[in-house]
Design an enzyme around this catalytic site. Structure first.
Site, PDB file in Angstrom:
ATOM      1  N   ARG A 123       0.817  -1.222   0.000  1.00 49.56           N
ATOM      2  CA  ARG A 123       0.000   0.000   0.000  1.00 49.56           C
ATOM      3  C   ARG A 123       0.849   1.270   0.000  1.00 49.56           C
ATOM      4  NH1 ARG A 123      -2.335  -3.309   3.532  1.00 49.56           N
ATOM      5  NH2 ARG A 123      -4.162  -4.399   2.725  1.00 49.56           N
ATOM      6  N   LYS A 145       1.935  11.721 -10.954  1.00 50.13           N
ATOM      7  CA  LYS A 145       1.102  10.734 -11.650  1.00 50.13           C
ATOM      8  C   LYS A 145       1.951   9.505 -11.946  1.00 50.13           C
ATOM      9  CE  LYS A 145      -2.041  13.498 -14.467  1.00 50.13           C
ATOM     10  NZ  LYS A 145      -2.397  13.627 -15.899  1.00 50.13           N
ATOM     11  N   GLU A 187       8.059  19.048 -25.311  1.00 49.52           N
ATOM     12  CA  GLU A 187       7.343  19.329 -24.051  1.00 49.52           C
ATOM     13  C   GLU A 187       7.957  20.529 -23.332  1.00 49.52           C
ATOM     14  OE1 GLU A 187       4.599  17.747 -23.402  1.00 49.52           O
ATOM     15  OE2 GLU A 187       4.760  15.754 -24.322  1.00 49.52           O
ATOM     16  N   LYS A 230       5.998  23.257 -14.795  1.00 50.48           N
ATOM     17  CA  LYS A 230       5.102  22.146 -14.469  1.00 50.48           C
ATOM     18  C   LYS A 230       4.799  22.116 -12.969  1.00 50.48           C
ATOM     19  CE  LYS A 230       3.565  17.558 -15.021  1.00 50.48           C
ATOM     20  NZ  LYS A 230       3.609  16.260 -15.672  1.00 50.48           N
ATOM     21  N   GLU A 240      -5.918  17.599 -10.960  1.00 57.85           N
ATOM     22  CA  GLU A 240      -6.304  17.795 -12.356  1.00 57.85           C
ATOM     23  C   GLU A 240      -7.776  18.139 -12.526  1.00 57.85           C
ATOM     24  OE1 GLU A 240      -5.279  14.541 -14.957  1.00 57.85           O
ATOM     25  OE2 GLU A 240      -4.738  15.957 -16.514  1.00 57.85           O
ATOM     26  N   ARG A 244      -4.457  22.472 -14.486  1.00 56.33           N
ATOM     27  CA  ARG A 244      -3.551  21.429 -14.983  1.00 56.33           C
ATOM     28  C   ARG A 244      -3.865  21.090 -16.442  1.00 56.33           C
ATOM     29  NH1 ARG A 244      -1.135  16.899 -10.922  1.00 56.33           N
ATOM     30  NH2 ARG A 244       0.118  15.723 -12.375  1.00 56.33           N
ATOM     31  N   ASN A 248      -2.099  20.310 -21.315  1.00 60.27           N
ATOM     32  CA  ASN A 248      -2.551  19.593 -22.505  1.00 60.27           C
ATOM     33  C   ASN A 248      -2.491  20.433 -23.770  1.00 60.27           C
ATOM     34  OD1 ASN A 248      -3.031  17.009 -21.567  1.00 60.27           O
ATOM     35  ND2 ASN A 248      -4.975  17.630 -20.658  1.00 60.27           N
ATOM     36  N   HIS A 251      -2.099  18.697 -26.996  1.00 58.40           N
ATOM     37  CA  HIS A 251      -2.303  17.269 -26.760  1.00 58.40           C
ATOM     38  C   HIS A 251      -3.650  16.735 -27.233  1.00 58.40           C
ATOM     39  CE1 HIS A 251       1.426  17.514 -24.605  1.00 58.40           C
ATOM     40  NE2 HIS A 251       1.376  16.254 -24.235  1.00 58.40           N
ATOM     41  N   HIS A 255      -3.192  13.267 -29.096  1.00 53.04           N
ATOM     42  CA  HIS A 255      -3.724  11.959 -28.682  1.00 53.04           C
ATOM     43  C   HIS A 255      -4.495  11.300 -29.817  1.00 53.04           C
ATOM     44  CE1 HIS A 255      -3.322  13.371 -24.257  1.00 53.04           C
ATOM     45  NE2 HIS A 255      -2.275  12.682 -24.640  1.00 53.04           N
ATOM     46  N   HIS A 267       5.166  10.339 -29.489  1.00 59.09           N
ATOM     47  CA  HIS A 267       4.413  11.345 -28.753  1.00 59.09           C
ATOM     48  C   HIS A 267       4.915  12.755 -29.060  1.00 59.09           C
ATOM     49  CE1 HIS A 267       1.908  12.965 -25.585  1.00 59.09           C
ATOM     50  NE2 HIS A 267       2.960  13.531 -25.019  1.00 59.09           N
TER      51      HIS A 267
HETATM   52  N1  LIG Z   1       3.554  10.718 -15.217  1.00 58.58           N
HETATM   53  C1  LIG Z   1       3.421  11.762 -15.989  1.00 58.58           C
HETATM   54  O1  LIG Z   1       2.977  12.829 -15.575  1.00 58.58           O
HETATM   55  C2  LIG Z   1       3.823  11.646 -17.439  1.00 58.58           C
HETATM   56  C3  LIG Z   1       3.939  12.805 -18.217  1.00 58.58           C
HETATM   57  C4  LIG Z   1       4.370  12.678 -19.532  1.00 58.58           C
HETATM   58  C5  LIG Z   1       4.670  11.426 -20.042  1.00 58.58           C
HETATM   59  N2  LIG Z   1       4.534  10.327 -19.256  1.00 58.58           N
HETATM   60  C6  LIG Z   1       4.865   8.989 -19.784  1.00 58.58           C
HETATM   61  O2  LIG Z   1       6.239   8.953 -20.100  1.00 58.58           O
HETATM   62  C7  LIG Z   1       6.450   7.954 -21.080  1.00 58.58           C
HETATM   63  C8  LIG Z   1       7.419   8.464 -22.116  1.00 58.58           C
HETATM   64  O3  LIG Z   1       8.625   8.781 -21.478  1.00 58.58           O
HETATM   65  P1  LIG Z   1       9.982   8.938 -22.311  1.00 58.58           P
HETATM   66  O4  LIG Z   1       9.752   9.797 -23.469  1.00 58.58           O
HETATM   67  O5  LIG Z   1      11.020   9.289 -21.328  1.00 58.58           O
HETATM   68  O6  LIG Z   1      10.181   7.484 -22.940  1.00 58.58           O
HETATM   69  P2  LIG Z   1      10.965   6.177 -22.448  1.00 58.58           P
HETATM   70  O7  LIG Z   1      10.968   6.020 -20.994  1.00 58.58           O
HETATM   71  O8  LIG Z   1      10.415   5.070 -23.274  1.00 58.58           O
HETATM   72  O9  LIG Z   1      12.458   6.479 -22.941  1.00 58.58           O
HETATM   73  C9  LIG Z   1      12.704   6.640 -24.320  1.00 58.58           C
HETATM   74  C10 LIG Z   1      13.849   5.722 -24.780  1.00 58.58           C
HETATM   75  O10 LIG Z   1      15.080   6.236 -24.305  1.00 58.58           O
HETATM   76  C11 LIG Z   1      15.807   5.241 -23.592  1.00 58.58           C
HETATM   77  N3  LIG Z   1      16.591   5.982 -22.600  1.00 58.58           N
HETATM   78  C12 LIG Z   1      16.145   6.581 -21.477  1.00 58.58           C
HETATM   79  N4  LIG Z   1      17.112   7.302 -20.914  1.00 58.58           N
HETATM   80  C13 LIG Z   1      18.217   7.148 -21.678  1.00 58.58           C
HETATM   81  C14 LIG Z   1      19.539   7.668 -21.626  1.00 58.58           C
HETATM   82  N5  LIG Z   1      19.893   8.574 -20.691  1.00 58.58           N
HETATM   83  N6  LIG Z   1      20.413   7.282 -22.574  1.00 58.58           N
HETATM   84  C15 LIG Z   1      20.036   6.422 -23.574  1.00 58.58           C
HETATM   85  N7  LIG Z   1      18.798   5.926 -23.692  1.00 58.58           N
HETATM   86  C16 LIG Z   1      17.896   6.295 -22.753  1.00 58.58           C
HETATM   87  C17 LIG Z   1      14.751   4.317 -23.075  1.00 58.58           C
HETATM   88  O11 LIG Z   1      15.261   3.022 -22.818  1.00 58.58           O
HETATM   89  C18 LIG Z   1      13.764   4.304 -24.230  1.00 58.58           C
HETATM   90  O12 LIG Z   1      14.194   3.414 -25.229  1.00 58.58           O
HETATM   91  C19 LIG Z   1       5.088   7.591 -21.641  1.00 58.58           C
HETATM   92  O13 LIG Z   1       4.713   6.321 -21.177  1.00 58.58           O
HETATM   93  C20 LIG Z   1       4.166   8.648 -21.063  1.00 58.58           C
HETATM   94  O14 LIG Z   1       2.856   8.179 -20.831  1.00 58.58           O
HETATM   95  C21 LIG Z   1       4.136  10.421 -17.977  1.00 58.58           C
HETATM   96 ZN   LIG Z   2       2.974  15.064 -23.624  1.00 55.04          ZN
END
Ligand SMILES: NC(=O)c1ccc[n+]([C@@H]2O[C@H](COP(=O)([O-])OP(=O)(O)OC[C@H]3O[C@@H](n4cnc5c(N)ncnc54)[C@H](O)[C@@H]3O)[C@@H](O)[C@H]2O)c1
Ligand SMILES: [Zn+2]
Length: 372
Positions: A123, A145, A187, A230, A240, A244, A248, A251, A255, A267
């Site tokens: 938990r 999130k 972003e 942010k 949200e 917040r 978007n 976005h 989406h 994305h």
């Molecule tokens: N929680 C939130 O508020 C929030 C906000 C925006 C996005 N997200 C989520 O984030 C995700 C996307 O995140 P992302 O764009 O970081 O993608 P990701 O985590 O898939 O990373 C992108 C690629 O880069 C590689 N990588 C990461 N760090 C590296 C480094 N320093 N050197 C070499 N390779 C590296 C990873 O292995 C992957 O192949 C989505 O699932 C999205 O839904 C969450």
């Molecule tokens: Zn985004």
């Protein structure tokens, strides 16, 4: 140079931005991480291969905390019920107790997945985020999130779970593939648009002034400013229900583009087009004209062409989006740069005309470096 940004949520925490092991050591010390009974460092194969996980396990070991490393496959597919189940089963098999911490080292995928494992195991156990992508540093690791994808849609399963601390070591960006860097830059630019950040202009060079080889001090400043945007927005609206939604910007269309391409479109590419589309809609409503900036961003960041579909197809996906309220599609526009507004009364003919205009601008574009 190290920056600390307070995220005034409940509970509040700091995002540290800087370069090198010292920042990590200081950030962990600031939350007394040495009291952890053990730590589960969760990472993915790419991040581990680049050496970033080892740097972090070294910092935990230096505190005398027993370290377990759990590696997931890189990629969005790891944000699944199956991968989450493997992780929490793994934590249980290790016999980790309520004083054990989880430490995510990776991009948004690892952060969201590990955060949800931390939120749900026993938990809720303490959690540290070490984001290694630009997107995770300025976006995914801030706001609490966490979650995974359902078969029916992205991010449908999750929890709000705040970390003890976030540590963005900009040195990790040096190993990031250029396309992944561009996704984060989109972003970051979106954050700049929301507040009309003075450094927005610095993006307007040929490559938007961003490359993995940018010096650490410049990265630190840019990322800290992006985090501040942010952090301010989520602190004003933790659950949200209001402002917040500004995050978007770009976005709504993004989406739908992701859904229409079965998530083949990255994305960052989708958001870059989405920002250009928001600029077109705003102009059609007589709001500020920031089309040139938005087109330049999309020209630099997009690495796939726009899908050749009628707008009606995209509208069908928008009708299913979970962020829709009371059946109306909501658009974030800019009254002027720095002044976002949410509207839900854009007529269909205006949406169609803007889609045609976007197509006229970008239909056949593919990022040159990637197609070469
Ligand atoms: N929680 C939130 O508020 C929030 C906000 C925006 C996005 N997200 C989520 O984030 C995700 C996307 O995140 P992302 O764009 O970081 O993608 P990701 O985590 O898939 O990373 C992108 C690629 O880069 C590689 N990588 C990461 N760090 C590296 C480094 N320093 N050197 C070499 N390779 C590296 C990873 O292995 C992957 O192949 C989505 O699932 C999205 O839904 C969450
Ligand atoms: Zn985004």
């Amino acid at each position: 140079m190290t920056e600390r940004i307070r995220v005034a949520l409940e509970p509040a925490y700091d995002v540290w931005v800087g370069s090198g092991r010292d920042v990590l050591d200081a950030a962990l010390a600031s939350v007394d991480a040495g009291r952890a009974s053990a730590v589960a460092v969760i990472t993915d194969d790419n991040v581990a291969a680049a050496g970033h996980a080892a740097r972090v396990t070294g910092a935990w070991r230096a505190l005398g905390v027993p370290v377990h490393v759990l590696e997931v496959a890189s990629g969005e597919a790891s944000k699944s019920v199956a991968a989450w189940a493997d992780l929490v089963e793994g934590l249980a098999t290790l016999g980790l107790d309520r004083d054990a911490w989880v430490c995510a080292v990776g991009g948004g995928v690892v952060g969201d997945l590990a955060g949800f494992a931390a939120a749900s195991y026993l938990r809720g156990v303490r959690f540290v985020q070490v984001p290694t992508t630009l997107l995770a540093m300025v976006d995914a690791s801030v706001g609490g999130k966490t979650g995974i994808n359902a078969v029916a849609g992205k991010n449908l399963i999750g929890a709000f779970w705040q970390p003890q601390v976030v540590v963005a070591d900009v040195a990790a960006l040096a190993t990031l593939p250029p396309a992944v860097l561009r996704e984060g830059a989109v972003e970051l630019y979106k954050h700049a648009l929301l507040v009309d950040a003075p450094w927005r202009a610095a993006f307007h060079g040929a490559s938007f002034g961003l490359s993995p080889s940018l010096d650490a001090a410049t990265w630190t400043e840019l990322i800290a400013d992006g985090v501040r945007v942010k952090a301010d927005v989520v602190a004003a609206d933790p659950l949200e229900r209001g402002v917040r939604a500004y995050l978007n910007l770009g976005h709504t269309l993004a989406h739908a583009l992701e859904a229409a391409t079965d998530h083949a479109m990255a994305h960052g590419t989708a958001v870059a087009y989405g920002l250009a589309y928001a600029a077109l809609l705003g102009h059609a409503r007589g709001l500020a004209d920031w089309r040139a900036d938005a087109f330049a961003l999309a020209g630099w960041a997009a690495d796939a062409p726009l899908p050749d579909v009628p707008f009606a197809d995209l509208r069908a996906f928008m009708a299913r989006d979970k962020k829709r309220r009371a059946g109306r599609v909501r658009w974030v526009l800019l009254e002027r740069v720095g002044q976002p507004i949410v509207v839900d009364d854009v007529p269909d003919d205006v949406l169609d005309a803007a889609w045609h205009a976007l197509h006229g601008q970008f239909a056949a574009r593919i990022h040159e470096e990637d197609s070469a």
